[in-house]
Design an enzyme around this catalytic site. Structure first.
Site: not given
Length: 211
Positions: A69, A118, A154, A192-193
């Site tokens: 990251d 993103d 998502d 987590e997202y």
């Protein structure tokens, strides 16, 4: 994933060189030496707060994992999870996904994960999407012949774009899930997202593709 700047994040990473590889260019071509074994190497580009990479490492101790990251604060939270879990088979890198060939030799990585990248929805930002063809060029180099990418999101628009991008690149779409959590797929490790938004009823899409 955008998070607030975390005070002391840089020092936190610097104080844990066993897990955080501060000069990853020096490890290029010798990642098995870094891990101290010849086990397969899987990387996650955009590892966020580390829930996925830590969960995978706990579940698969015979695989080496590298979480990548570019965001300093985010990576420091991932380090927290790695330290708390005491997983020996995880390393963390603070580098950009477009520069992976600076840190990995051709074919040095066995599998890749792209989770909740993103979406960069504006057309003018297409080249920033991690499934854009220029990124695929990079991934193909560091993966073996017929190397695999596992992708979750998502965002329906990004998912459709990525399926098209993979196909146009000549990749094989091995399996596609249009609602992962409603399927009979076993072994999913959530980020987590993913946990947060799936609990709100958000549909999760997934594809496994290989070159």
């Amino acid at each position: 994933m955008r998070v607030r700047k975390r005070k002391g994040a840089e020092k936190h990473l610097a104080n844990n060189p066993h897990y955080v590889i501060l000069n990853p260019e020096d490890a290029k071509g010798r990642w098995h030496d870094v891990f101290g074994n010849d086990r397969p190497i899987h990387i996650e580009v955009g590892s966020g707060k580390g829930g996925f990479i830590t969960g995978m490492a706990l579940k698969n101790p015979d695989i080496n994992y590298i979480g990548i990251d570019i965001q300093l604060s985010v990576l420091s939270y991932a380090l927290d999870k790695v330290l708390a879990s005491e997983v020996p088979n995880v390393k963390l890198l603070r580098v950009d996904g477009s520069s992976l060939t600076n840190y990995f030799e051709d074919g040095e990585v066995d599998m890749m994960y792209l989770n909740f990248s993103d979406p960069w929805p504006k057309t003018k930002h297409e080249k920033r999407r991690l499934t854009y063809k220029d990124f695929l060029d990079t991934y193909k180099r560091i993966l073996p012949e017929h190397g695999e990418i596992h992708f979750k999101t998502d965002n329906r628009g990004l998912f459709e774009y990525s399926l098209a991008s993979f196909s146009q690149y000549g990749m094989t779409l091995r399996q596609i899930w249009l609602d992962l959590h409603a399927s009979n797929y076993e072994g999913n490790v959530m980020t987590e997202y993913e946990e947060k938004f799936s609990n709100k009823g958000q549909v999760i899409y997934r594809v496994e593709a290989n070159f």
